[in-house]
Design an enzyme around this catalytic site. Structure first.
Site, PDB file in Angstrom:
ATOM      1  N   HIS A 196      45.419 -25.677 -18.102  1.00  0.00           N
ATOM      2  CA  HIS A 196      44.262 -26.255 -18.786  1.00  0.00           C
ATOM      3  C   HIS A 196      44.633 -26.386 -20.254  1.00  0.00           C
ATOM      4  CE1 HIS A 196      40.325 -26.885 -20.538  1.00  0.00           C
ATOM      5  NE2 HIS A 196      40.450 -25.768 -21.240  1.00  0.00           N
ATOM      6  N   CYS A 246      41.312 -32.565 -17.840  1.00  0.00           N
ATOM      7  CA  CYS A 246      41.330 -32.075 -19.212  1.00  0.00           C
ATOM      8  C   CYS A 246      42.645 -32.399 -19.916  1.00  0.00           C
ATOM      9  CB  CYS A 246      41.075 -30.566 -19.226  1.00  0.00           C
ATOM     10  SG  CYS A 246      42.267 -29.613 -18.250  1.00  0.00           S
TER      11      CYS A 246
END
Length: 461
Positions: free
Chosen positions: A80, A154
């Site tokens: 992430h 993301c």
């Protein structure tokens, strides 16, 4: 072999030699040869790193899995990422509605994953206000319901934001795992159907940040992605306020069309706000105040440009949420007057006048009286127009003949007695000749009477 010989020549022990062997094995498996620097070598220095103010923060989503993956490639893993600029971190996550999936929080504060490293990207020359405007504009392009784990996640957002701010994208290895065909095949054929079955009994934890930790208990059916909205709401409100100030300046310069464009852009920023905060949240309340002010200013621009129907519609929408807004009533009354809806215009203006007099606002009361006087003039003009139209349709009234009269004396008809008091004429003679003569309008003659006297009466039978 050359590297191993170099290590042994300098008198290093077995541990150093073992480290070199492991590094060489990793290089061979990755297919990079000797081009990858050893841990003991210094990485090439980038002159932009010392001046960088934009960074990419990388997190391990599955730390244990990533340890195994890094045995084959030091940069391979499931990550992430977020972009840090001006001591704020921006990232992207998915949800079910069309509001923005971009959010903002304190740097390196993600929960549900482990911080791994911070990679400098470059430097942006934008000031803080311009950075908020750029992020607000980008957030409109990334709604939460367009999230895709392989095409729009993301890491894709981090790469896009870094490119917009500095002209350089995020490191490619951050999103390398999602580009693997093997991973995509396993995910869509095995993991995704299994996850849909398990989500009925188990709600997976989401990635969230400290500022939004209490909001991360997602409802049923939500994806295991980033949630949280408070930080980006602040950014969007600040960006909308900056656009509003810019539009106010353009309005004073009589650039009404440009001002309207800026007001609409600010409205779009507020419309993309995630609706996950509490209704009594300070940021949401501030956003509502800014939105009402923007609607009033848009109505004023419409009045200046002669778009009276659009101005009345904007004011009506405003008054549904704030029925006592004097500016909304006044501007709608003015718009109604130009649309010919004079009764509704007078009603709104009277309400403004009453409220202004009750509050002692002499300026607003003066403006309301002036507009009311103009509306009354319009009403009188409409009535006069109707009278003229009726006169043309039905023509002038017929003239009445004057009665006969003498100078100074009014002539009256003679009085007639009532019918019951009129004397009946005397009955006429009952002789045949007179009746005949009288009936035919002739003069009575004596011959019939003479002949009747000379002729004797006949006997009966």
């Amino acid at each position: 072999q050359a590297i191993l010989a170099q290590v042994l020549r300098h008198g290093c022990g077995r541990e150093a030699a073992g480290t070199a062997v492991i590094v060489l094995a990793r290089m061979a498996l990755a297919g990079k040869g000797a081009h990858r620097p050893l841990p003991t070598e210094a990485a090439p220095h980038d002159e932009h790193e010392d001046e960088a103010n934009v960074f990419c923060n990388v997190y391990d989503i599955l730390p244990r899995v990533n340890v195994v993956l890094r045995f084959f490639d030091p940069n391979l893993g499931i990550y992430h990422s977020g972009v840090q600029v001006n001591n704020q971190e921006f990232s992207y996550g998915g949800h079910d509605d069309a509001s923005t999936g971009v959010f903002c929080a304190r740097p390196r504060s993600a929960q549900g994953c482990v911080f791994r490293e911070q990679l400098p990207i470059g430097r942006t020359g934008l000031d803080p206000i311009e950075i908020r405007g750029a992020i607000a504009e980008i957030s409109r392009q990334w709604p939460g319901n367009t999230y895709d784990p392989f095409k729009r996640n993301c890491n894709h957002f981090a790469d896009h934001l870094c490119l917009e701010l500095t002209g350089r994208g995020a490191p490619q290895h951050v999103n390398r795992f999602t580009r693997s065909r093997v991973v995509k095949g396993v995910f869509y054929r095995c993991l995704l159907p299994l996850g849909r079955c398990l989500e009925r009994f188990y709600q997976p934890a989401t990635i969230c940040y400290d500022d939004d930790a209490e909001q991360c208990a997602g409802g049923a059916g939500e994806e295991a992605v980033v949630s949280g909205a408070r930080g980006i709401n602040r950014v969007l409100v600040e960006a909308a306020t900056a656009q509003k100030l810019k539009a106010n300046k353009l309005f004073k310069e009589c650039a009404y069309n440009d001002a309207r464009c800026c007001y609409n852009k600010a409205m779009n920023y507020l419309q993309t706000m995630p609706r996950r905060s509490e209704e009594d949240d300070e940021v949401v309340a501030q956003a509502e105040r800014v939105r009402l002010a923007l609607m009033l200013n848009l109505a004023l621009c419409d009045l200046k440009q002669g778009e009276y129907a659009r101005a009345a519609e904007a004011c009506t929408e405003l008054l549904e949420q704030d029925p006592d807004s004097q500016k909304g009533l006044y501007r709608r009354g003015v718009a109604y007057s130009y649309l010919g809806r004079l009764d509704e215009s007078a009603s709104d203006l009277r309400r403004v006048l009453q409220a202004a007099e009750a509050e002692g606002d002499s300026a607003t009361a003066r403006d309301a009286r002036r507009e009311l006087a103009r509306v009354r003039d319009l009403v009188d003009a409409e009535k006069q127009k109707d009278r003229e139209m009726a006169r043309r349709m039905f023509g002038p009234r017929p003239a009445v003949a004057p009665a006969a009269a003498t100078i100074g004396v009014q002539q009256r008809p003679p009085l007639q007695p009532p019918p019951q008091f009129v004397q009946a004429p005397a009955p006429a003679a009952t002789t045949v000749g007179s009746l005949v003569a009288t009936e035919w309008g002739g003069t009575p003659s004596l011959a019939p009477f003479l002949r009747a006297e000379a002729t004797p009466p006949r006997a009966p039978g």
